[in-house]
Design an enzyme around this catalytic site. Structure first.
Site, PDB file in Angstrom:
ATOM      1  N   HIS A 117       5.371   1.954  -4.943  1.00  0.00           N
ATOM      2  CA  HIS A 117       4.124   1.279  -4.539  1.00  0.00           C
ATOM      3  C   HIS A 117       3.452   1.979  -3.350  1.00  0.00           C
ATOM      4  O   HIS A 117       2.296   1.715  -3.054  1.00  0.00           O
ATOM      5  CB  HIS A 117       4.347  -0.223  -4.272  1.00  0.00           C
ATOM      6  CG  HIS A 117       5.033  -0.559  -2.990  1.00  0.00           C
ATOM      7  ND1 HIS A 117       5.065  -1.830  -2.482  1.00  0.00           N
ATOM      8  CD2 HIS A 117       5.727   0.209  -2.104  1.00  0.00           C
ATOM      9  CE1 HIS A 117       5.739  -1.846  -1.340  1.00  0.00           C
ATOM     10  NE2 HIS A 117       6.142  -0.620  -1.084  1.00  0.00           N
ATOM     11  N   ASP A 118       4.189   2.879  -2.698  1.00  0.00           N
ATOM     12  CA  ASP A 118       3.604   3.639  -1.580  1.00  0.00           C
ATOM     13  C   ASP A 118       2.716   4.781  -2.071  1.00  0.00           C
ATOM     14  O   ASP A 118       2.083   5.456  -1.260  1.00  0.00           O
ATOM     15  CB  ASP A 118       4.710   4.269  -0.717  1.00  0.00           C
ATOM     16  CG  ASP A 118       5.544   3.229   0.016  1.00  0.00           C
ATOM     17  OD1 ASP A 118       5.010   2.150   0.308  1.00  0.00           O
ATOM     18  OD2 ASP A 118       6.725   3.508   0.286  1.00  0.00           O
TER      19      ASP A 118
ATOM     20  N   GLU B 255      10.007  -3.428  -7.971  1.00  0.00           N
ATOM     21  CA  GLU B 255       8.638  -3.493  -7.435  1.00  0.00           C
ATOM     22  C   GLU B 255       7.977  -4.801  -7.867  1.00  0.00           C
ATOM     23  O   GLU B 255       8.360  -5.402  -8.870  1.00  0.00           O
ATOM     24  CB  GLU B 255       7.782  -2.344  -8.004  1.00  0.00           C
ATOM     25  CG  GLU B 255       8.162  -0.948  -7.530  1.00  0.00           C
ATOM     26  CD  GLU B 255       7.641  -0.608  -6.130  1.00  0.00           C
ATOM     27  OE1 GLU B 255       6.957  -1.448  -5.506  1.00  0.00           O
ATOM     28  OE2 GLU B 255       7.946   0.506  -5.666  1.00  0.00           O
TER      29      GLU B 255
ATOM     30  N   GLU C 261      -0.093  -2.068  -5.461  1.00  0.00           N
ATOM     31  CA  GLU C 261       0.746  -2.905  -6.319  1.00  0.00           C
ATOM     32  C   GLU C 261       0.126  -2.829  -7.705  1.00  0.00           C
ATOM     33  O   GLU C 261      -1.091  -2.743  -7.847  1.00  0.00           O
ATOM     34  CB  GLU C 261       0.801  -4.331  -5.797  1.00  0.00           C
ATOM     35  CG  GLU C 261       1.352  -4.457  -4.381  1.00  0.00           C
ATOM     36  CD  GLU C 261       2.755  -3.889  -4.200  1.00  0.00           C
ATOM     37  OE1 GLU C 261       3.529  -3.901  -5.168  1.00  0.00           O
ATOM     38  OE2 GLU C 261       3.076  -3.430  -3.091  1.00  0.00           O
TER      39      GLU C 261
END
Ligand SMILES: C[S@@+](CC[C@H](N)C(=O)[O-])C[C@H]1O[C@@H](n2cnc3c(N)ncnc32)[C@H](O)[C@@H]1O
Length: 368
Positions: A272-273, A301, A334
């Site tokens: 998600h980074d 996640e 996200e």
């Protein structure tokens, strides 16, 4: 008469609409303060953690009076009283009147999340998110949205480099990140083991945690599944401060260049980074590291799904995290299930499954 009969329902509907509008107006007038002073909660809770209010009550072993807490902390009693009044109003601490009419203050399940240590402590996470370093990028969120595809990353604008480059050069901030991630890992790993541990971990001899931080997730995993040898893989500045953990080997490296070989790769709160292209590169490196026949990548996640997978408040946490990604990372976000499917399939995985667990995150298993 005919006209009156026809007119009454119209009048009723008109009055009802007016009443609803008035109610909405009144609600808005109340709610607006929540947003204007939204930062107050974060700031006061940060203050309570720094003072160690929950820790003082916990080590005392029973509810404390104001003067007991304030002499333990060495604080000004009248200011502390106001801090406690605010937090009690939010049900973060509890106040009880004793028979001798003294008031005592006690912890609640929520205030225990603000203990500096302990299995359920989330204090380090709050201290990270409320640090000046993490708050500064929020001031450029609108500039980021207006950039229209141009490069205008809030974190870089505030600090001159991305969050991982900044962490590599600022050990104090790196520690804050590592400790915050450790809080979340301590909570999520038991939820994974309980929710789908048999299916996910049985039969694995080796497991590489890619972007595993200082090894908290693997510490819990090898404890729950002692047949697994863990490889904790992260950037050199993180591995340099990772403790020695029995059953876990620390390996420094860059996941964009290669991932240590293992029966399965574990990626928690890493993808998600990153943007889609970067996720595909990371997933391809994970795919190269696992056996073709029976390997798997375990992705932990949030899945932002319109009502389907994660409902209610946890869905809102996912949406908040999405905003955090926008402020703190360059292309991180996200993802919905469809967006996850895109990166997993494009990275060359033939199939995947999704399991819901009792956490903000879900567990996705991607098979080569
Ligand atoms: C959000 S943290 C998640 C930590 C851990 N997986 C957890 O959930 O507690 C992301 C991790 O990715 C690591 N990371 C960032 N870039 C990396 C790279 N190029 N190679 C390996 N690890 C990297 C960071 O150092 C950090 O520990």
């Amino acid at each position: 008469m005919g006209e009156l009969q026809g007119g009454e329902p119209i009048l009723e509907a008109w009055n009802k609409k007016k009443e609803e509008e008035e109610e909405e107006e009144a609600q808005a007038q109340l709610e607006i303060w929540k947003y204007i002073f939204g930062y107050v909660e974060l700031a006061v809770i940060k203050c309570a953690i720094e003072l160690g209010i929950a820790d003082a009550i916990e080590s005392h072993g029973s509810p404390m009076t104001l003067s007991e807490i304030s002499s333990t902390l060495g604080s000004d009693p009248s200011l502390l009283n106001r801090i406690l009044r605010f937090l009690i109003n939010r049900k973060i601490f509890k106040a009880d009147k004793n028979s001798d009419s003294t008031t005592t203050y006690a912890n609640t399940p929520l205030s225990r999340r603000f203990l500096k240590n302990g299995q359920q402590s989330m204090a380090a996470f709050l201290l990270l998110e409320s640090s000046p370093v993490m708050l500064a990028p929020w001031h450029s969120l609108s500039a980021r949205v207006l950039a229209n595809g141009g490069i205008n990353f809030p974190f870089q604008k505030a600090h001159g480099e991305d969050v991982w480059g900044y962490a590599a050069e600022n050990p104090g901030h790196s520690n804050l990140i590592n400790e915050a991630m450790a809080c979340s890992a301590k909570m999520v790993v038991p939820a994974i083991v309980e929710g789908c541990g048999d299916e996910v971990f049985e039969g694995l001899k080796t497991l590489v945690d890619v972007g595993g931080g200082t090894g908290t997730a693997l510490r819990a995993l090898v404890k729950a599944c002692p047949w697994i040898h863990g490889i904790n893989f992260d950037l050199a500045h993180v591995i340099a401060v990772a403790p020695k953990i029995e059953g876990v080997e620390n390996v420094a490296g860059d996941m964009f260049l290669g991932v240590p070989k293992a029966d399965a790769a574990f990626l928690m709160w890493v993808l998600h980074d990153w943007g889609d292209e970067e996720c595909i590169q990371i997933l391809k490196k994970c795919k190269e590291a696992i056996p073709k026949e029976n390997g798997k990548v375990i992705i932990v996640e949030a899945v932002i799904e319109e009502g389907a997978i994660k409902q209610g408040n946890l869905k809102d946490v996912g949406l908040m995290l999405d905003m955090v990604m926008m402020a703190h990372t360059s292309f991180g976000k996200e993802r919905t299930l469809k967006e996850w499917e895109y990166v997993i399939k494009t990275a060359g995985f033939t199939s995947y499954t999704v399991k819901s667990i009792d956490a903000v995150q879900s567990v996705m298993l991607a098979y080569p």
